[in-house]
Design an enzyme around this catalytic site. Structure first.
Site, PDB file in Angstrom:
ATOM      1  N   ASP A  91       0.824  -1.197   0.000  1.00 13.81           N
ATOM      2  CA  ASP A  91       0.000   0.000   0.000  1.00 13.81           C
ATOM      3  C   ASP A  91       0.867   1.260   0.000  1.00 13.81           C
ATOM      4  O   ASP A  91       1.937   1.279   0.605  1.00 13.81           O
ATOM      5  CB  ASP A  91      -0.898   0.004   1.249  1.00 13.81           C
ATOM      6  CG  ASP A  91      -2.215   0.708   1.001  1.00 13.81           C
ATOM      7  OD1 ASP A  91      -2.433   1.183  -0.122  1.00 13.81           O
ATOM      8  OD2 ASP A  91      -3.020   0.790   1.939  1.00 13.81           O
ATOM      9  N   HIS A 139       3.253   3.203  -8.987  1.00 10.63           N
ATOM     10  CA  HIS A 139       3.103   1.765  -9.227  1.00 10.63           C
ATOM     11  C   HIS A 139       4.370   1.172  -9.845  1.00 10.63           C
ATOM     12  O   HIS A 139       4.785   0.064  -9.504  1.00 10.63           O
ATOM     13  CB  HIS A 139       1.903   1.504 -10.146  1.00 10.63           C
ATOM     14  CG  HIS A 139       0.590   1.869  -9.530  1.00 10.63           C
ATOM     15  ND1 HIS A 139       0.170   1.369  -8.325  1.00 10.63           N
ATOM     16  CD2 HIS A 139      -0.393   2.699  -9.961  1.00 10.63           C
ATOM     17  CE1 HIS A 139      -1.023   1.867  -8.036  1.00 10.63           C
ATOM     18  NE2 HIS A 139      -1.386   2.670  -9.013  1.00 10.63           N
ATOM     19  N   LEU A 199      12.622 -19.927  -3.176  1.00  3.93           N
ATOM     20  CA  LEU A 199      11.422 -19.229  -2.724  1.00  3.93           C
ATOM     21  C   LEU A 199      10.271 -19.407  -3.707  1.00  3.93           C
ATOM     22  O   LEU A 199      10.467 -19.344  -4.932  1.00  3.93           O
ATOM     23  CB  LEU A 199      11.745 -17.736  -2.591  1.00  3.93           C
ATOM     24  CG  LEU A 199      10.582 -16.774  -2.368  1.00  3.93           C
ATOM     25  CD1 LEU A 199      10.127 -16.820  -0.922  1.00  3.93           C
ATOM     26  CD2 LEU A 199      10.972 -15.347  -2.753  1.00  3.93           C
TER      27      LEU A 199
END
Length: 240
Positions: free
Chosen positions: A19, A36, A130
């Site tokens: 956020d 963004h 990962l």
């Protein structure tokens, strides 16, 4: 005095709500898409940090079902950024032995984006490091609704007995089937809500909120979250 991570428990699975991209751009007099774009750079860095730290699963909220309500211009810019980022992500994943998995309802995206998601998953499937999970066109309620439809159909078709349904059965119908629930949720920019994110999976997850805007998130912020997680006493089944 700074604490070291030495001897601390590294969460197996960390979920992130990214956020503050828009606010980061506004503070700098930039258009929202610039925030963004910078946020995507931070995602790349965080994937590399998490992989080196020994985190096994990292799940990020990339694009929610509610994000379609934003302006046509912003949604269009996000889609273009997503196209670009998928190419970048393939390189990052290959360099760091990362496996990529997407959750959410991808059917609403354009064909080239759907194909790009499929390529990402296919070409990183054999990586053993990962697992990087990206929630795209994802909403917790939508996920549970889609899962219940599948389950109801299987009961109707005789493939599943209603009385045999357990919590494990429900979990197996979710987008996150075979992925362990997160031990830690990190939300940036100081917001105190779940925003329809992993509603089933976060039932017992520790929540860490930082005022840091997502594009400014770095190694220090990640380590602070892990330290906070270690300083909490996790209890299940009671309050004593």
């Amino acid at each position: 005095m700074e604490q070291s991570l030495e001897g601390m428990v590294i969460p197996r699975h960390i979920a992130l709500i990214l956020d503050g991209n828009g606010r980061w751009a506004k503070k700098r007099g930039l258009p929202r898409p610039a925030g963004h774009k910078e946020g995507c750079v931070t995602v790349e860095k965080t994937v590399e940090l998490a992989a080196r730290m020994g985190i096994e699963y990292l799940t990020v909220y990339g694009f929610s079902t509610e994000n379609w309500k934003r302006s046509t211009e912003e949604v269009g810019a996000l889609m273009q950024l997503f196209r670009y980022y998928m190419v970048r992500l393939l390189k990052v994943a290959s360099a760091n032995n990362v496996r990529v998995r997407m959750i959410g309802d991808r059917s609403r995206f354009d064909r080239d984006i759907i194909d790009g998601i499929g390529r990402l998953e296919k070409e990183t499937r054999e990586n053993t490091g990962l697992t990087f999970v990206i929630a795209v066109n994802y909403g917790g309620r939508d996920e549970i609704t889609r899962a219940m439809r599948k389950m109801a159909q299987d009961v109707k078709d005789g493939q599943l007995k209603a009385e045999a349904i357990t919590e494990e059965t429900v979990a197996s119908y979710l987008d996150t089937a075979e992925i362990p629930d997160p031990e830690l949720l990190i939300r940036t920019s100081g917001e105190l809500r779940l925003s329809n994110y992993l509603l089933w999976q976060l039932a017992y997850t520790e929540i860490y909120v930082t005022d840091c805007l997502w594009p400014d998130f770095n190694r220090e912020e990640l380590e602070k979250a892990v330290i906070a997680y270690n300083n909490r006493e996790r209890r299940f089944g009671g309050t004593s």
